[in-house]
Motif scaffolding. Structure first.
Motif, PDB file in Angstrom:
ATOM      1  N   SER A   1       0.850  -1.374  -0.256  1.00  0.00           N
ATOM      2  CA  SER A   1       0.290   0.248   0.210  1.00  0.00           C
ATOM      3  C   SER A   1       0.929   1.092  -0.399  1.00  0.00           C
ATOM      4  CB  SER A   1      -1.090  -0.441   0.825  1.00  0.00           C
ATOM      5  OG  SER A   1      -0.066  -0.025   2.618  1.00  0.00           O
TER       6      SER A   1
ATOM      7  N   ASP B   1       0.197   3.589  -3.196  1.00  0.00           N
ATOM      8  CA  ASP B   1      -0.549   5.181  -2.447  1.00  0.00           C
ATOM      9  C   ASP B   1      -0.026   5.444  -1.371  1.00  0.00           C
ATOM     10  OD1 ASP B   1      -2.688   6.776  -2.257  1.00  0.00           O
ATOM     11  OD2 ASP B   1      -3.601   5.454  -1.261  1.00  0.00           O
TER      12      ASP B   1
ATOM     13  N   GLY C   1      -1.670   7.416   1.229  1.00  0.00           N
ATOM     14  CA  GLY C   1      -3.054   6.582   2.123  1.00  0.00           C
ATOM     15  C   GLY C   1      -3.343   7.190   3.428  1.00  0.00           C
TER      16      GLY C   1
ATOM     17  N   HIS D   1      -1.731   2.740   5.963  1.00  0.00           N
ATOM     18  CA  HIS D   1      -0.849   2.259   6.310  1.00  0.00           C
ATOM     19  C   HIS D   1      -0.253   1.637   7.662  1.00  0.00           C
ATOM     20  CE1 HIS D   1      -0.230   3.486   1.639  1.00  0.00           C
ATOM     21  NE2 HIS D   1       0.000   4.602   3.172  1.00  0.00           N
TER      22      HIS D   1
END
Length: 319
Positions: free
Chosen positions: A169, A173, A176, A179
């Protein structure tokens, strides 16, 4: 982000740790705790450390056995829950819990050293008595899932590797907000020798491209500041550096947050001695190899430079 510390002890990164220890010992609420030993405790604390340039929050006012803490972290990443791999490496930090269970359940009041020798030498004995239940690593890399069957029953599904998912992740991203590596599995707490103290890791990316920096926030529900926190800070910073290397980023900042932050009453000698010492030096970590995945590091991959700590201070572990 904090600037690099200066040469004077007042600006030394370790001063934050010592100030927290002093605050708890002088102003903490004295309580009877689960272990029966008693603590002085405060509600909520935060420490921040800049990891730029290989910096690590490795205490210098007493020796911290960073290789022991590193071996424990690598053990977590295997998903293993039996102490035997640690025992065979000379790592002692988990021995008391299965020993206490063995004595309690069998009535055989053998010495801890004898118990550990049997764990090392007898694989069948270790399989029966060395397991800690689904602690840390099991939740990190094999969080259990269940599937509903047509006959109305549930069956076990594939486990979730949270660490691998966090690496992916972060790559896919970076901006994001999910995480996260979580250890607090409510459904399995009763099967654990000790519910996770350092329970939630959240990673955050600042900057982008070649300027990307990986930060980590660790929330710790319960913290033994004298014995546990030095290990926890090292391990969280190391985990951050490993994750940063695997995601092609530089390490940024470690933010540690504690819930019940305490000192045990029988650690008075340790506290007095450590608070009388001055922190010195700025140790750095070098990771000498980039393995294929986050799960392939070896203890030989980590080298600490410029670490000249003051002598260790022994104190009993509360079980």
């Amino acid at each position: 982000m904090e600037s690099a510390p200066g040469p004077d002890s007042a600006a030394h990164y370790e001063t934050r740790y010592l100030d927290l220890m002093r605050r708890i010992w002088e102003r903490g609420d004295e309580r009877v705790d689960r272990t029966g030993i008693g603590t002085r405790s405060i509600c909520g604390a935060e420490l921040r450390f800049d990891l730029a340039g290989g910096a690590m929050p490795l205490l210098t006012t007493k020796r911290v056995y960073w290789k022991t803490a590193t071996r424990e972290l690598l053990w977590f990443l295997t998903g293993e829950t039996n102490i035997r791999p640690l025992v065979l490496q000379g790592v002692k930090i988990w021995n008391e819990w299965p020993h206490a269970r063995y004595v309690r359940e069998t009535g055989d009041n053998i010495a801890l050293e004898t118990f550990v020798e049997r764990i090392a030498g007898d694989e069948a004995f270790a399989e029966r008595w060395g397991d800690l239940g689904p602690v840390y690593g099991k939740q990190w890399v094999d969080w259990p899932t269940y599937r509903y069957r047509r006959d109305g029953l549930y069956e076990k599904g594939p486990g979730i590797n949270q660490v691998a998912a966090a690496v992916e992740s972060l790559r896919a991203d970076p901006a994001g907000r999910r995480h996260i590596v979580e250890g607090w599995n409510v459904a399995e707490l009763g099967r654990m020798a000790l519910p996770p103290c350092h329970k939630t890791y959240q990673f955050h990316v600042s900057g982008s491209g070649t300027e990307a920096r990986l930060n980590c926030i660790l929330y710790q529900r319960s913290c033994d500041v004298a014995l546990g926190l030095p290990f926890n800070l090292w391990s969280a910073a190391l985990f951050t550096r490993m994750m940063a290397q695997q995601t092609d980023m530089e390490a940024g900042e470690l933010v540690w947050m504690g819930g019940d932050v305490h000192l045990y009453l029988n650690h008075a000698h340790l506290i007095a001695e450590q608070l009388a010492r001055e922190p010195k030096g700025h140790p750095r970590l070098e990771i000498v190899r980039r393995p294929p995945t986050i799960f392939d590091y070896d203890i030989e991959d980590f080298v600490v430079h410029d670490y000249a700590p003051q002598p260790p201070i022994k104190a009993p572990v509360a079980v």
